[in-house]
Design a protein around this motif. Structure first.
Motif, mmCIF file in Angstrom:
data_model
loop_
_atom_site.group_PDB
_atom_site.id
_atom_site.type_symbol
_atom_site.label_atom_id
_atom_site.label_comp_id
_atom_site.label_asym_id
_atom_site.label_seq_id
_atom_site.Cartn_x
_atom_site.Cartn_y
_atom_site.Cartn_z
ATOM 1 N N GLY A 113 57.693 7.038 16.188
ATOM 2 C CA GLY A 113 57.065 8.111 16.953
ATOM 3 C C GLY A 113 56.569 7.714 18.322
ATOM 4 N N PRO A 114 57.428 7.108 19.173
ATOM 5 C CA PRO A 114 56.970 6.670 20.500
ATOM 6 C C PRO A 114 56.648 7.843 21.425
ATOM 7 C CG PRO A 114 59.353 6.477 20.359
ATOM 8 C CD PRO A 114 58.874 6.851 18.982
ATOM 9 N N ARG A 115 55.463 7.779 22.025
ATOM 10 C CA ARG A 115 55.058 8.832 22.962
ATOM 11 C C ARG A 115 54.804 8.272 24.360
ATOM 12 N NH1 ARG A 115 51.182 13.439 20.967
ATOM 13 N NH2 ARG A 115 52.259 14.368 22.750
ATOM 14 N N ALA A 116 54.061 7.182 24.456
ATOM 15 C CA ALA A 116 53.833 6.526 25.751
ATOM 16 C C ALA A 116 53.374 7.537 26.804
ATOM 17 C CB ALA A 116 55.092 5.794 26.216
ATOM 18 N N PHE A 117 52.325 8.281 26.489
ATOM 19 C CA PHE A 117 51.823 9.338 27.367
ATOM 20 C C PHE A 117 50.909 8.727 28.422
ATOM 21 C CE2 PHE A 117 48.903 13.231 27.726
ATOM 22 C CZ PHE A 117 49.679 13.785 28.745
ATOM 23 N N GLY A 118 51.506 8.391 29.584
ATOM 24 C CA GLY A 118 50.733 7.795 30.666
ATOM 25 C C GLY A 118 51.524 6.705 31.358
ATOM 26 N N VAL A 119 50.825 5.771 31.972
ATOM 27 C CA VAL A 119 51.424 4.615 32.645
ATOM 28 C C VAL A 119 51.561 3.510 31.603
ATOM 29 C CG1 VAL A 119 51.091 2.854 34.407
ATOM 30 C CG2 VAL A 119 50.501 5.235 34.895
ATOM 31 N N PHE A 120 52.790 3.134 31.243
ATOM 32 C CA PHE A 120 52.953 2.170 30.150
ATOM 33 C C PHE A 120 53.751 0.924 30.529
ATOM 34 C CE2 PHE A 120 56.419 5.250 29.749
ATOM 35 C CZ PHE A 120 57.539 4.479 29.438
ATOM 36 N N LEU A 121 54.109 0.768 31.800
ATOM 37 C CA LEU A 121 54.792 -0.444 32.233
ATOM 38 C C LEU A 121 53.851 -1.338 33.019
ATOM 39 C CD1 LEU A 121 58.272 0.867 33.426
ATOM 40 C CD2 LEU A 121 57.538 0.190 31.139
ATOM 41 N N LEU A 122 53.843 -2.610 32.682
ATOM 42 C CA LEU A 122 53.039 -3.563 33.438
ATOM 43 C C LEU A 122 53.647 -3.706 34.825
ATOM 44 C CD1 LEU A 122 50.759 -5.584 33.635
ATOM 45 C CD2 LEU A 122 52.294 -7.325 32.709
ATOM 46 N N GLY A 123 52.862 -3.389 35.839
ATOM 47 C CA GLY A 123 53.357 -3.411 37.202
ATOM 48 C C GLY A 123 54.045 -2.127 37.570
ATOM 49 N N GLY A 124 54.068 -1.125 36.674
ATOM 50 C CA GLY A 124 54.663 0.163 36.978
ATOM 51 C C GLY A 124 53.766 0.993 37.864
ATOM 52 N N GLU A 125 54.114 2.258 38.058
ATOM 53 C CA GLU A 125 53.388 3.137 38.963
ATOM 54 C C GLU A 125 52.024 3.482 38.402
ATOM 55 O OE1 GLU A 125 55.908 6.410 40.417
ATOM 56 O OE2 GLU A 125 57.485 5.404 39.338
ATOM 57 N N GLU A 126 50.982 3.388 39.265
ATOM 58 C CA GLU A 126 49.638 3.749 38.841
ATOM 59 C C GLU A 126 49.020 4.692 39.847
ATOM 60 O OE1 GLU A 126 47.395 0.166 38.139
ATOM 61 O OE2 GLU A 126 47.964 0.285 36.046
#
Length: 336
Positions: free
Chosen positions: A323-336
């Motif tokens: 059940g992956p959702r990843a609702f938000g910023v979930f990459l290290l170094g990704g867009e914030e």
């Protein structure tokens, strides 16, 4: 398949007010964060994917495509915010719990809230975490060290997605049942704008150029806003049930839940270039730090799709926890 819904929980604890804003504490926090960032290895290609059904979080090395760890995250986690200093914040709606992890998966702090927490954003520069309360039309402001309450912001009904602008000036909230977006001054926490958008906005994100892109799941379109003036700059049709937005290679990428696709929007013309087929019920979406790849979490088939942001081809499909959702910023170094 019936989509799980958040359960309403009775209020049990009245949040106290606590101020964590002395100039000394803030300067120390900023200095510490800078040291942490400087000491991190150049590993901007790590994904932290919250899995609601599995009470877990999958950690992926996006260079190799390997799942390097799987953390236990009780309470049906959905919201996630990964900071540039390596901290990972999660929101578990069923247990109403916000947690802060280090990169190794150790819980550093946690707090139980009394409503329906779902969305989250981290303001690293000011040492704050913002959490939306689905049931009580508010945003909690917490300290990012101990997750202690600092303030509460009033929103429209059913706030979900939160986003902080890249310059740290604005905080935006998508308020599904009010068909609106609220924009706050992120420094003073004062309300600046209430903007009517499409039907049932849920996910949103600031583009690198400062525009705010809002996915309206009820009207199947994007509202593109100027956060400073509150003006709607454009309304762009996309696929069925748009959910999350990310940016790379001069394009906006939008997950379409009911179509199992990602809409690709040219940032200059605001025209849809194409739709990319991904897994079943795509939700969370983020871009790698170098802007070359997009990662999409597919809730119903337990995968994450990696997309080349230039060629728009699918590079790899990763298998996640349930059940992956990843609702938000979930990459290290990704867009914030």
């Amino acid at each position: 398949m019936t989509k799980p819904r958040l359960r309403r929980f009775p209020a049990s604890i009245r949040l106290g007010w606590m101020r964590w804003s002395s100039g000394l504490a803030r300067r120390v926090a900023k200095a510490f964060a800078a040291l942490v960032v400087a000491g991190l290895p150049a590993a901007a290609d790590t994904a932290f994917v919250t899995c609601q059904n599995g009470d877990a979080l999958s950690v992926f090395d996006l260079t190799s495509g390997a799942e390097t760890a799987r953390w236990s995250v009780p309470g049906k986690p959905a919201g996630v915010a990964v900071s540039k200093d390596g901290r990972v914040f999660t929101v578990s709606p069923d247990s109403k719990t916000v947690r802060r992890y280090d990169r190794a998966g150790t819980v550093q702090a946690e707090a139980a809230l009394d409503g329906g927490p779902i969305g989250i954003a981290h303001d690293m520069a000011r040492g704050r975490v913002f959490v939306s309360d689905w049931y009580n039309a508010r945003i909690w402001v917490l300290s990012d060290d101990r997750l202690a309450p600092i303030a509460e912001l009033t929103t429209g009904a059913a706030p979900a997605g939160l986003s902080l602008s890249e310059d740290g000036r604005f905080l935006a909230s998508a308020e599904r049942d009010a068909d609106q977006v609220s924009v706050f001054d992120a420094e003073t926490l004062t309300l600046l704008q209430r903007i009517k958008v499409g039907t049932r906005p849920f996910g949103l994100r600031f583009a690198p150029d400062g525009r705010l892109f809002v996915g309206n799941v009820g009207s199947n379109d994007l509202s593109i806003l100027d956060p400073a003036t509150g003006f709607i700059l454009a309304t762009v049709p996309v696929g069925e049930r748009p959910y999350g937005v990310a940016f790379a290679a001069g394009r906006a990428f939008v997950t379409n839940q009911y179509e199992n696709t990602v809409s690709v929007i040219d940032m200059q013309s605001l025209q849809e270039e194409t739709r990319i087929e991904v897994g079943e019920y795509p939700e969370g979406i983020d871009a790698t730090a170098d802007g070359t790849r997009i990662v999409v979490a597919n809730w119903f088939d337990n995968t994450a799709t990696l997309i080349d942001a230039q060629t728009l081809s699918v590079l790899q499909v990763l298998h996640t926890c349930d059940g992956p959702r990843a609702f938000g910023v979930f990459l290290l170094g990704g867009e914030e």
